[in-house]
Design an enzyme around this catalytic site. Structure first.
Site, PDB file in Angstrom:
ATOM      1  N   ASP A  73       0.840  -1.210   0.000  1.00 16.36           N
ATOM      2  CA  ASP A  73       0.000   0.000   0.000  1.00 16.36           C
ATOM      3  C   ASP A  73       0.875   1.260   0.000  1.00 16.36           C
ATOM      4  O   ASP A  73       0.522   2.263  -0.620  1.00 16.36           O
ATOM      5  CB  ASP A  73      -0.939  -0.012   1.215  1.00 16.36           C
ATOM      6  CG  ASP A  73      -1.831  -1.249   1.216  1.00 16.36           C
ATOM      7  OD1 ASP A  73      -2.331  -1.609   0.140  1.00 16.36           O
ATOM      8  OD2 ASP A  73      -1.999  -1.868   2.277  1.00 16.36           O
ATOM      9  N   HIS A  99      -5.466  -3.763   5.422  1.00 14.22           N
ATOM     10  CA  HIS A  99      -5.066  -4.064   4.038  1.00 14.22           C
ATOM     11  C   HIS A  99      -6.254  -4.648   3.266  1.00 14.22           C
ATOM     12  O   HIS A  99      -6.230  -5.786   2.819  1.00 14.22           O
ATOM     13  CB  HIS A  99      -3.864  -5.014   4.025  1.00 14.22           C
ATOM     14  CG  HIS A  99      -3.422  -5.363   2.624  1.00 14.22           C
ATOM     15  ND1 HIS A  99      -2.893  -4.439   1.754  1.00 14.22           N
ATOM     16  CD2 HIS A  99      -3.463  -6.540   1.941  1.00 14.22           C
ATOM     17  CE1 HIS A  99      -2.630  -5.021   0.609  1.00 14.22           C
ATOM     18  NE2 HIS A  99      -2.974  -6.303   0.687  1.00 14.22           N
TER      19      HIS A  99
HETATM   20  C1  LMR Z   1      -2.846  -6.718  -3.155  1.00 13.36           C
HETATM   21  O1  LMR Z   1      -3.053  -5.703  -2.488  1.00 13.36           O
HETATM   22  O2  LMR Z   1      -2.499  -6.669  -4.341  1.00 13.36           O
HETATM   23  C2  LMR Z   1      -2.963  -8.060  -2.500  1.00 13.36           C
HETATM   24  O3  LMR Z   1      -3.528  -7.920  -1.231  1.00 13.36           O
HETATM   25  C3  LMR Z   1      -3.684  -9.073  -3.313  1.00 13.36           C
HETATM   26  C4  LMR Z   1      -5.141  -8.768  -3.530  1.00 13.36           C
HETATM   27  O4  LMR Z   1      -5.952  -9.675  -3.406  1.00 13.36           O
HETATM   28  O5  LMR Z   1      -5.476  -7.629  -3.877  1.00 13.36           O
END
Ligand code: LMR
Length: 336
Positions: free
Chosen positions: A171, A198
């Site tokens: 992120d 997340h």
């Molecule tokens: C991401 O942020 O790319 C990972 O957490 C995978 C997803 O499923 O998005």
């Protein structure tokens, strides 16, 4: 004379205090789409004396391949559940990339049924074979996997809140890239804290705290925040059924592990955002900037000033994080 010289050098903490430590890192899920490039990038991290690669599929080939790279240290493959404890035994850091990826239309939460067991099995193996290891999860849903792992570690009496992490570095990586491009500067020169969790709106980039200052109107901040929050979905959709972010996630994972290792080795001033057990808010697990040290988290950096938009977004995401934590903990309790 000789005695005098050696007494003098003993009195010098600078040389005396230098501990030459070699480190063991274990990658669980090392054969997968994230695990392979992550393991490759970890070969470039200084100080790794042993890289243990674990997966359910045969790891001999990948381990042999990586062992030919002209770097110091050995690479050893471990295969199958029965070799998990040997893989993590004595590890300073265990990074977990095992599990299923999202498909288009799925939220990260939907992966708990498939991936929750990874948290339970790895935390159990750590408790049995390497209770002092720093444990860092990439496996989704991070917002539930980390609380589930904490519950397992607690049940075994091996939980140390300084040593358990959900890796949210991607992120930050994405925020730096999107803002750097928009400001026409190198992403490396962008510093921005990303807090919360997340998944979706739990990912909160604090654009008001960006350095250099990012000047734009509220609409642009909303658009950029949304792009960062949905960047994982952008990759899932672009891959059209062939998984989620692997290469950028490996880059982010290696960046985080590299900082963790430097902290363990005694380097000062290492700040990374990660999703950890936290008392900064009323969510029991929360991502925020942390100072890393030889035992993992050395200091929680207090939350900075926020804009009204960010304060509102924080209030909206906290109940989701609390619910995610409950779900993760309940998942672990069902199995324990
Ligand atoms: C991401 O942020 O790319 C990972 O957490 C995978 C997803 O499923 O998005």
């Amino acid at each position: 004379m000789l005695l005098l010289t050696s007494l003098k050098s003993l009195a010098k903490p600078a040389t005396w205090g230098v501990v030459v430590r070699t480190l063991k890192v274990a990658v669980v899920g090392a054969g997968g789409g994230i695990g392979q490039p992550l393991s490759l990038l970890l070969r470039r991290c200084p100080g790794i004396d042993e890289l243990a690669l674990h997966d359910l599929s045969e790891m001999k080939g990948i381990a042999t391949d990586l062992s030919h790279i002209s770097q110091t240290g050995k690479v050893i493959g471990f295969t199958g559940e029965k070799e998990l404890e040997s893989a993590v035994s004595g590890a300073d850091v265990v990074v977990v990339a095992a599990g299923m990826p999202r498909l288009p239309g799925m939220q990260r939460d939907h992966l708990m049924a498939a991936n929750g067991n990874v948290a339970v099995k790895v935390a159990t193996a750590i408790s049995n074979a390497s209770p002092r290891a720093h444990l860092a999860f990439i496996t989704n849903p991070v917002n539930m996997i980390v609380p589930a792992a904490a519950e397992v570690l607690m049940a075994h009496g091996t939980f140390d809140s300084r040593r358990l992490f959900g890796i949210t570095t991607l992120d930050v990586v994405r925020s730096k890239k999107f803002i750097g491009d928009s400001m026409n500067i190198s992403p490396d020169d962008v510093n921005i804290p990303v807090i919360g969790g997340h998944a979706g709106i739990t990912i909160l980039p604090l654009i008001s705290q960006c350095q250099p200052i990012y000047r734009c109107d509220l609409q642009e901040i909303q658009n950029l925040t949304h792009r960062i929050q949905e960047a994982g979905t952008e990759v899932v959709n672009a891959k059209a059924g062939k998984g989620s972010a692997t290469l950028s996630m490996a880059y982010a994972g290696a960046t985080f592990v590299n900082s963790l290792l430097r902290g363990i080795a005694g380097q000062d001033g290492l700040i990374e955002c990660a999703f950890v057990a936290s008392k900064l808010t009323d969510a029991p697990f929360f991502a925020s900037p942390l100072e890393l040290g030889k035992d993992g988290i050395k200091r929680y950096i207090p939350l900075p000033q926020m804009s009204d938009y960010e304060k509102e977004a924080l209030e909206k995401l906290l109940p989701i994080l609390r619910q995610n934590a409950d779900e993760g903990i309940n998942f672990a309790k069902m199995i324990l």
